[in-house]
Design a protein around this motif. Structure first.
Motif, PDB file in Angstrom:
ATOM      1  N   ALA A 168      49.024  41.559  42.766  1.00 21.63           N
ATOM      2  CA  ALA A 168      50.070  41.211  41.802  1.00 21.63           C
ATOM      3  C   ALA A 168      50.426  39.729  41.901  1.00 21.63           C
ATOM      4  CB  ALA A 168      51.304  42.072  42.038  1.00 21.63           C
ATOM      5  N   GLU A 169      50.606  39.243  43.118  1.00 28.56           N
ATOM      6  CA  GLU A 169      51.023  37.852  43.328  1.00 28.56           C
ATOM      7  C   GLU A 169      49.926  36.863  42.951  1.00 28.56           C
ATOM      8  OE1 GLU A 169      54.195  38.596  46.996  1.00 28.56           O
ATOM      9  OE2 GLU A 169      52.162  37.855  47.454  1.00 28.56           O
ATOM     10  N   LEU A 170      48.684  37.170  43.333  1.00 28.56           N
ATOM     11  CA  LEU A 170      47.594  36.228  43.061  1.00 28.56           C
ATOM     12  C   LEU A 170      47.179  36.246  41.594  1.00 28.56           C
ATOM     13  CD1 LEU A 170      45.357  36.414  46.279  1.00 28.56           C
ATOM     14  CD2 LEU A 170      47.337  34.975  45.776  1.00 28.56           C
ATOM     15  N   ALA A 171      47.240  37.421  40.950  1.00 24.29           N
ATOM     16  CA  ALA A 171      46.935  37.480  39.516  1.00 24.29           C
ATOM     17  C   ALA A 171      47.955  36.654  38.741  1.00 24.29           C
ATOM     18  CB  ALA A 171      46.929  38.927  39.029  1.00 24.29           C
ATOM     19  N   LEU A 172      49.224  36.755  39.133  1.00 22.65           N
ATOM     20  CA  LEU A 172      50.260  35.956  38.467  1.00 22.65           C
ATOM     21  C   LEU A 172      50.032  34.461  38.730  1.00 22.65           C
ATOM     22  CD1 LEU A 172      52.922  35.903  36.814  1.00 22.65           C
ATOM     23  CD2 LEU A 172      54.130  35.880  39.016  1.00 22.65           C
ATOM     24  N   ALA A 173      49.685  34.104  39.969  1.00 16.12           N
ATOM     25  CA  ALA A 173      49.423  32.693  40.297  1.00 16.12           C
ATOM     26  C   ALA A 173      48.270  32.149  39.449  1.00 16.12           C
ATOM     27  CB  ALA A 173      49.105  32.553  41.786  1.00 16.12           C
ATOM     28  N   ALA A 174      47.227  32.966  39.267  1.00 17.46           N
ATOM     29  CA  ALA A 174      46.081  32.557  38.439  1.00 17.46           C
ATOM     30  C   ALA A 174      46.516  32.363  36.990  1.00 17.46           C
ATOM     31  CB  ALA A 174      44.970  33.601  38.531  1.00 17.46           C
ATOM     32  N   TYR A 175      47.294  33.302  36.486  1.00 12.12           N
ATOM     33  CA  TYR A 175      47.816  33.219  35.119  1.00 12.12           C
ATOM     34  C   TYR A 175      48.635  31.936  34.952  1.00 12.12           C
ATOM     35  CZ  TYR A 175      50.553  34.424  30.959  1.00 12.12           C
ATOM     36  OH  TYR A 175      51.141  34.399  29.719  1.00 12.12           O
ATOM     37  N   GLN A 176      49.489  31.657  35.917  1.00 16.60           N
ATOM     38  CA  GLN A 176      50.362  30.482  35.832  1.00 16.60           C
ATOM     39  C   GLN A 176      49.568  29.176  35.925  1.00 16.60           C
ATOM     40  OE1 GLN A 176      53.058  31.646  38.993  1.00 16.60           O
ATOM     41  NE2 GLN A 176      54.589  32.417  37.546  1.00 16.60           N
ATOM     42  N   GLY A 177      48.500  29.184  36.731  1.00 17.65           N
ATOM     43  CA  GLY A 177      47.668  27.978  36.838  1.00 17.65           C
ATOM     44  C   GLY A 177      47.011  27.630  35.514  1.00 17.65           C
ATOM     45  N   MET A 178      46.498  28.646  34.833  1.00 24.12           N
ATOM     46  CA  MET A 178      45.874  28.395  33.521  1.00 24.12           C
ATOM     47  C   MET A 178      46.914  27.979  32.494  1.00 24.12           C
ATOM     48  SD  MET A 178      42.760  31.139  33.262  1.00 24.12           S
ATOM     49  CE  MET A 178      43.060  32.285  34.577  1.00 24.12           C
ATOM     50  N   SER A 179      48.085  28.599  32.556  1.00 22.20           N
ATOM     51  CA  SER A 179      49.167  28.235  31.634  1.00 22.20           C
ATOM     52  C   SER A 179      49.561  26.776  31.825  1.00 22.20           C
ATOM     53  CB  SER A 179      50.391  29.130  31.862  1.00 22.20           C
ATOM     54  OG  SER A 179      50.044  30.485  31.673  1.00 22.20           O
ATOM     55  N   LYS A 180      49.588  26.341  33.085  1.00 25.28           N
ATOM     56  CA  LYS A 180      49.942  24.947  33.409  1.00 25.28           C
ATOM     57  C   LYS A 180      48.935  23.973  32.786  1.00 25.28           C
ATOM     58  CE  LYS A 180      50.392  22.258  37.654  1.00 25.28           C
ATOM     59  NZ  LYS A 180      50.187  22.404  39.103  1.00 25.28           N
ATOM     60  N   ALA A 181      47.687  24.421  32.654  1.00 19.78           N
ATOM     61  CA  ALA A 181      46.639  23.592  32.043  1.00 19.78           C
ATOM     62  C   ALA A 181      46.690  23.640  30.507  1.00 19.78           C
ATOM     63  CB  ALA A 181      45.260  24.037  32.539  1.00 19.78           C
ATOM     64  N   GLY A 182      47.606  24.445  29.975  1.00 18.30           N
ATOM     65  CA  GLY A 182      47.701  24.565  28.520  1.00 18.30           C
ATOM     66  C   GLY A 182      46.712  25.544  27.925  1.00 18.30           C
ATOM     67  N   ILE A 183      46.205  26.436  28.793  1.00 16.82           N
ATOM     68  CA  ILE A 183      45.227  27.447  28.374  1.00 16.82           C
ATOM     69  C   ILE A 183      45.903  28.818  28.404  1.00 16.82           C
ATOM     70  CG2 ILE A 183      43.227  28.716  29.348  1.00 16.82           C
ATOM     71  CD1 ILE A 183      42.226  26.425  27.928  1.00 16.82           C
ATOM     72  N   GLY A 184      45.585  29.662  27.431  1.00 15.19           N
ATOM     73  CA  GLY A 184      46.058  31.036  27.475  1.00 15.19           C
ATOM     74  C   GLY A 184      45.288  31.809  28.528  1.00 15.19           C
ATOM     75  N   ALA A 185      45.950  32.785  29.149  1.00 14.29           N
ATOM     76  CA  ALA A 185      45.284  33.660  30.127  1.00 14.29           C
ATOM     77  C   ALA A 185      45.826  35.064  29.885  1.00 14.29           C
ATOM     78  CB  ALA A 185      45.612  33.205  31.545  1.00 14.29           C
ATOM     79  N   CYS A 186      45.134  36.075  30.398  1.00 13.77           N
ATOM     80  CA  CYS A 186      45.639  37.439  30.218  1.00 13.77           C
ATOM     81  C   CYS A 186      45.347  38.272  31.461  1.00 13.77           C
ATOM     82  CB  CYS A 186      45.032  38.089  28.977  1.00 13.77           C
ATOM     83  SG  CYS A 186      43.274  38.409  29.066  1.00 13.77           S
ATOM     84  N   LEU A 187      46.318  39.079  31.845  1.00 15.10           N
ATOM     85  CA  LEU A 187      46.080  40.038  32.929  1.00 15.10           C
ATOM     86  C   LEU A 187      45.251  41.181  32.361  1.00 15.10           C
ATOM     87  CD1 LEU A 187      49.566  40.355  34.733  1.00 15.10           C
ATOM     88  CD2 LEU A 187      47.787  38.632  35.043  1.00 15.10           C
ATOM     89  N   LYS A 188      44.265  41.632  33.109  1.00 11.85           N
ATOM     90  CA  LYS A 188      43.402  42.737  32.667  1.00 11.85           C
ATOM     91  C   LYS A 188      43.032  43.590  33.877  1.00 11.85           C
ATOM     92  CE  LYS A 188      39.023  40.167  32.925  1.00 11.85           C
ATOM     93  NZ  LYS A 188      37.921  39.561  32.179  1.00 11.85           N
ATOM     94  N   HIS A 189      42.544  44.829  33.752  1.00 18.19           N
ATOM     95  CA  HIS A 189      42.306  45.630  32.571  1.00 18.19           C
ATOM     96  C   HIS A 189      43.328  46.749  32.588  1.00 18.19           C
ATOM     97  CE1 HIS A 189      38.396  43.912  33.871  1.00 18.19           C
ATOM     98  NE2 HIS A 189      38.085  43.861  32.592  1.00 18.19           N
ATOM     99  N   PHE A 190      44.439  46.583  31.866  1.00 22.94           N
ATOM    100  CA  PHE A 190      45.509  47.583  31.824  1.00 22.94           C
ATOM    101  C   PHE A 190      44.936  48.942  31.389  1.00 22.94           C
ATOM    102  CE2 PHE A 190      48.893  49.927  29.716  1.00 22.94           C
ATOM    103  CZ  PHE A 190      49.934  49.789  30.618  1.00 22.94           C
TER     104      PHE A 190
END
Length: 497
Positions: A168-190
């Motif tokens: 949970a923590e690392l997936a969010l960190a990855a999402y936030q890193g891409m967001s910081k770069a101005g790129i969309g990211a998505c958590l998967k596979h719900f």
């Protein structure tokens, strides 16, 4: 825009970098005639096939990156409304494009010993910047799947591990890193693909767990992300009967799961993206073209990825969906495009990568995740044996003479009293023992019994189970990747530097 044009914004079909000119022109026609909202880029038709296990070795893959940039510019020029350009690059552009920076797999990042969240965010930021400079707006990553089934044929190395909170923590960190770069990211596979034994590219995985069990494990990383502002989630093709009234319906086309559970119960207000609609878990369920697309949309997906029936899908959704449903999805997509700068799309120049900086960063990461997996290293003894010429070296599955052999500079193992055995795991996927033939695996196991041995494992740690009883080795060092920087970090570990 009319209803059909708004509906078309929902579609992000596959675009192939290596393809025929005829197919490139067909894609241009689709962009002009159907007015689709986006494209999801893949390496080639061969590598995007549902049974894909190898890269398309028969293709001429030279200039893949330049071709990608050229196609993005070409397709954007054909579109009235700028296209949302997506790619599935879990470990960077290199997942789809040769000669671009590759970052460690999620399983490797899950092994970071210190400051894992900080480093995962930085990895994802750099990955995102590579993509942003290349004209890509959305990375269909990271995996928030908890890999609790070691036999999982499709997640494995793509997950941050089997610890729910860490994932949970690392997936969010990855999402936030891409967001910081101005790129969309998505958590998967719900709702979570980690505890499945079927590859959804090939069939429908069914997860038999109670809702309480799912909330404690599979659903936890998604809820964790939703509570912290995640705006995109991808729904997978897996059935979870406990959440769908006992029915074996794929999550990706289940209104109960997407609208009922994800949006209403879990409070997700962002965009829902379908997993690739060409995957066998769903592709064969509806023979009538466009019906699958309608089912996926009415279930609650806002973006339909890799649809094989775009024209029919647009038509069916336009006819069957309410104006409110279409307007809601359309508004979300246009807001996403505005947020990611899609509407200001300009011609992209081929970026130049800073390989020196990339290598330096890889070295820092490697020194953090390379570790002694089991046993004990007595470095003074190793140094003494090396000086006496009694420490030998063998390597397996390396395609050519490895950098590691040069770093260690040891004689062949045959005459030595102790040996270092390096295994370069050929594949990160579990098919055919991760690409390792049984005869060689038996040879390695017999070598370990013949004299004291230290195993150095470069590759997916889930492959270690094929190397027999690890207690037969004095020590096992996990390198996780075969990168040159990892080989250097392992050499330092062995030499006690």
């Amino acid at each position: 825009m009319n209803t059909s044009q708004k509906t078309a914004q929902i579609f992000s079909p596959a675009a192939f970098i290596h393809d025929t000119e005829e197919n490139y022109q067909a894609m241009e026609r689709m962009i002009v005639e159907q007015e689709i909202g986006g494209l999801t880029f893949f390496h080639s038709r061969h590598s995007a096939a549902a049974n894909f296990e190898k890269r398309a070795e028969s293709l001429n893959t030279s200039g893949t990156f330049e071709k990608l940039i050229g196609l993005i510019n070409r397709y954007q020029a054909a579109s009235k409304v700028p296209l949302l350009i997506s790619i599935d690059g879990e470990y960077g552009l290199a997942m789809r494009v040769e000669d671009t920076p590759q970052y460690p797999f999620a399983i490797t990042l899950g092994a970071l010993k210190t400051d894992a969240k900080v480093y995962v965010e930085e990895v994802s930021y750099r990955m995102g910047m590579d993509m942003k400079r290349s004209g890509i707006h959305l990375n269909l990553a990271p995996c928030a799947d908890v890999n609790t089934n070691p036999e999982n044929p499709v997640i494995g190395y793509r997950s941050f591990g089997n610890d729910t909170k860490k994932v949970a923590e690392l997936a969010l960190a990855a999402y936030q890193g891409m967001s910081k770069a101005g790129i969309g990211a998505c958590l998967k596979h719900f709702p979570g693909h980690g505890d499945t034994a079927t590859d959804s590219h090939l069939g429908l995985p069914i997860l038999h767990k109670s809702k309480e069990e799912l909330q404690a494990e599979e659903l936890f990383p998604f809820q964790y992300g939703i509570d912290r502002g995640v705006k995109l989630i991808m729904v997978g093709h897996l059935a979870v009967p406990a959440l769908t009234g006992g029915k074996d319906i794929p999550a990706s086309i289940s209104r109960e799961l997407i609208t009922g559970l994800l949006k209403e119960e879990m409070g997700f207000e962002g965009l829902v993206i379908s997993d690739a609609l060409n995957m066998k878990a769903v592709a064969n369920l509806f023979p009538e073209p466009g019906e699958l697309e309608w089912q996926a949309f009415q279930a609650g997906n806002d973006i339909l990825c890799f649809s094989d029936h775009v024209k029919e899908g647009i038509q069916k959704i336009s006819e069957k969906a309410s104006e409110d449903q279409i307007d809601t999805a359309f508004q979300k997509i246009m807001e996403l495009k505005a947020r990611l700068g899609v509407m200001e799309s300009k011609k992209v120049e081929v970026p130049v990568f800073d390989w020196e900086s990339h290598s330096k960063f890889q070295r820092t990461l490697a020194e953090n995740y390379v570790q002694v997996h089991s046993g004990k290293l007595i470095k003074e003894e190793l140094r003494a044996l090396a000086e006496e010429g009694k420490l030998g070296y063998r390597e397996f599955f390396s395609k050519e003479k490895s950098h590691f052999a040069e770093l260690l500079n040891l004689p062949p193992a045959e005459a030595a009293s102790k040996q270092i055995i390096a295994v370069f795991v050929p594949s990160h996927k579990p098919l055919n023992q991760f690409g390792m033939n049984r005869e060689t695996l038996e040879e390695i196991q017999n070598l370990a019994k013949s004299r004291p041995s230290i195993l150095v494992h470069f590759g997916n740690p889930l492959a270690l189970k094929h190397l027999g009883d690890l207690e037969n080795f004095e020590a096992v060092i996990c390198g996780y990747q075969g990168f040159q920087e990892v080989q250097e970090a392992v050499a330092k570990t062995l030499q006690g530097l």
